[in-house]
Design a protein around this motif. Structure first.
Motif, short mmCIF file in Angstrom:
data_model
loop_
_atom_site.label_atom_id
_atom_site.label_comp_id
_atom_site.label_asym_id
_atom_site.label_seq_id
_atom_site.Cartn_x
_atom_site.Cartn_y
_atom_site.Cartn_z
N ALA A 94 53.11 117.18 5.20
CA ALA A 94 53.87 118.75 5.05
C ALA A 94 54.28 119.18 3.81
O ALA A 94 53.86 120.01 3.15
CB ALA A 94 55.13 118.95 5.92
N HIS A 95 54.88 117.60 2.59
CA HIS A 95 55.21 118.34 1.43
C HIS A 95 53.61 118.40 0.65
O HIS A 95 54.12 119.15 -0.72
CB HIS A 95 56.34 117.43 1.08
N ARG A 97 50.63 119.95 1.45
CA ARG A 97 50.33 121.24 1.76
C ARG A 97 50.62 121.60 3.37
O ARG A 97 50.29 120.90 4.05
CB ARG A 97 48.45 122.05 1.68
N PRO A 98 51.28 122.92 3.72
CA PRO A 98 51.40 123.28 4.86
C PRO A 98 50.68 122.97 6.24
O PRO A 98 49.26 123.40 5.75
CB PRO A 98 52.87 124.00 4.57
#
Ligand SMILES: Cc1cc2nc3c(=O)[nH]c(=O)nc-3n(C[C@H](O)[C@H](O)[C@H](O)COP(=O)(O)OP(=O)(O)OC[C@H]3O[C@@H](n4cnc5c(N)ncnc54)[C@H](O)[C@@H]3O)c2cc1C
Length: 496
Positions: A94-95, A97-98
């Protein structure tokens, strides 16, 4: 004596052979010269993907992605032996690319062009036993195509020859004089040094990374467009995980690295992007590039790799159309075709940039530029034309048929021949009725019959041509086997 042609193409990479095939099929007389082996430069050093380029969406390159996605379907249909669907997994962190961004990108990727043969994207949870590190609980899946890039060049060159084009490997264009409506071009045979003159109405500069040099040094001309040379390297390691998936890994620097199943036993890992200003023909991987690729893979996979795991590496130079962006990864992968001719000057067609995936469209666009010069020229035709050996619909069925026709051939050899030659396999085997009919065995299923075929039909001359570009048997051949093949090619070996 001076030969005369309508179009002389300089450069036997994918773009040059593509233009030669397209033009010959529309009725032009065509000659192509390549200073070394066909496809030896950038066109055999790619990541071997027929892809829309998921990451180009971040640069808002919707036109390029749309064209490349549409081209996937055309090429999968036209060359089912050397181009195959490949399912990719994009591990989610997630950190980096969302999830919403990736989902949006994949939605566009699914819908920017008509998809016939490939399944849509999906979100999957990682089951226990996944090859990825424990913190990676889900992946996004999507499909693209895999291509044997070096064989694609050869098959398109064969397609050009089938339509009457003369293909001259090991022939360098050393200069050209421009006249009012023709060029007088000088060609030199790399083996004999013999020089000949050819007269052509149009000269096509498809010299890839040499496109600028050819302009400046051989034609003594200036171009409006410039290219930027960017090195990209790949490494091969023993197969990391035999799950059939390719992986697309996000690096913290914003770049992505592919891990692709390669041949039967390897994983292909690439690529890098390094600015380059040397001689494009002399390029190899550096230690920092190896570290970069290994670190990226080790960051995602449970299996940890070290430099000692490398089986092979290769590097190539991207000839990118310069758009003055700061970072190489942001420079467009799109192409430009330029036609320059005045009232009193013969026409010069130049190709800047491009991808393997878009070679057919590029070639078609290039030849379309010539309609004014050759009004009687035929219409575009390559979209519906199968590449040599591609006239079948299902590879497993073709392999079964070949096994029935040649029951004496080992199963793994039948499968390799089908993947390389498709229905041309019959031409390779001709009237052989038993393994001894195939002649001398050089190792790993390479017999004299196939070697002779490659020399007679596919312009092969050296061990490198045969072991690394026409086949990938170089991964298995040892030095003694390579030397025996070399002796045979030199005509000194014992053919008994
Ligand atoms: C690392 C890397 C990864 C890539 N991955 C992909 C991918 O996965 N998918 C994709 O679609 N694309 C990919 N590409 C892009 C693709 O490989 C290139 O766009 C394409 O191969 C360029 O082909 P070309 O014919 O223009 O150049 P080349 O293949 O380099 O051909 C140019 C030819 O011109 C010849 N030549 C030069 N001067 C002369 C002369 N004076 N006389 C005679 N011959 C001459 C050279 O010998 C050379 O063979 C990748 C590129 C790189 C470097």
């Amino acid at each position: 004596m001076t030969d005369k042609v309508d179009l002389l193409v300089v450069g036997g990479g994918i773009n040059g052979v593509g233009i030669a095939a397209d033009a010959a099929g529309r009725g032009l007389s065509v000659l192509l010269c390549e200073q070394q082996d066909l496809g030896w430069a950038t066109s055999s050093s790619s990541s071997k993907l027929i892809h829309g380029g998921l990451r180009y969406l971040e640069q808002y390159e919707f036109r390029l992605v749309h064209q490349a996605l549409a081209e996937r379907e055309v090429l999968l249909k036209n060359a089912p032996h050397i181009i195959r669907p490949l399912r990719f997994r994009l591990p989610h962190r997630a950190h980096l690319r969302p999830a919403w961004l990736i989902r949006t990108g994949l939605f566009l990727y699914d819908h920017l062009a008509r998809r016939v043969s490939l399944p849509p994207s999906a979100r999957v949870r990682m089951a226990p036993g996944s090859p990825l590190k424990a913190d990676i609980r889900e992946c996004f899946e999507y499909s693209d195509g895999w291509v044997d890039d070096a064989r694609l060049v050869i098959l398109v060159a064969r397609q050009a020859r089938n339509h009457g084009a003369s293909i001259l490997p090991h022939t360098r264009c050393t200069g050209a004089q421009r006249h009012q409506d023709y060029w007088r071009v000088t060609l030199q045979d790399a083996g004999t040094g013999r020089v000949r003159q050819v007269q052509t109405r149009v000269l096509a500069n498809a010299a890839g990374p040499w496109v600028g040099r050819f302009f400046k040094d051989d034609l003594k001309l200036q171009s409006q467009n410039r290219i930027r040379l960017v090195k990209g390297s790949h490494i091969l390691v023993p197969r990391i995980k035999d799950d059939g998936y390719a992986y697309i890994l996000q690096h913290r620097d914003g770049r992505i690295v592919f891990v692709i199943p390669y041949e039967q036993a390897y994983s292909l890992i690439g690529t890098t992007e390094v600015e380059f200003d040397g001689e494009p023909g002399k390029v190899s991987i550096s230690d920092p590039e190896i570290r970069y690729l290994l670190d990226t893979v080790n960051d995602y996979f449970c299996a940890q790799l070290a430099p000692s795991d490398l089986v092979h590496s290769y590097s190539g130079i991207r000839p990118l159309l310069e758009d003055n962006r700061l970072e190489a990864r942001q420079v467009s992968r799109d192409y430009r075709v330029e036609l320059s001719h005045g009232d009193d000057q013969a026409a010069l067609l130049t190709v800047f940039g491009g991808k393997i995936t878009t070679y057919r469209r590029l070639a078609q666009a290039a030849v379309n530029h010539l309609v004014g010069l050759f009004p009687g020229m035929g219409r575009p035709w390559t979209a519906d034309s199968l590449l040599p050996g591609g006239d079948f619909s299902d590879l497993p069925i073709l392999i079964c048929q070949l096994q029935q026709d040649y029951p004496w051939l080992p199963g793994d050899l039948v499968a390799r021949l089908a993947r390389q030659y498709g229905t041309l396999t019959q031409g390779v085997l001709q009237d052989c009725r038993s393994v001894p009919d195939l002649g001398r065995h050089f190792g790993h299923g390479l017999y004299q019959r196939e070697v002779d075929y490659l020399c007679e039909q596919e312009w092969a001359r050296s061990t490198e041509d045969i072991l690394w570009r026409r086949t990938k048997l170089g991964l298995q051949f040892d030095q003694a086997q390579t030397l025996a093949l070399q002796d045979y090619l030199a005509g000194t070996g014992d053919a008994s």
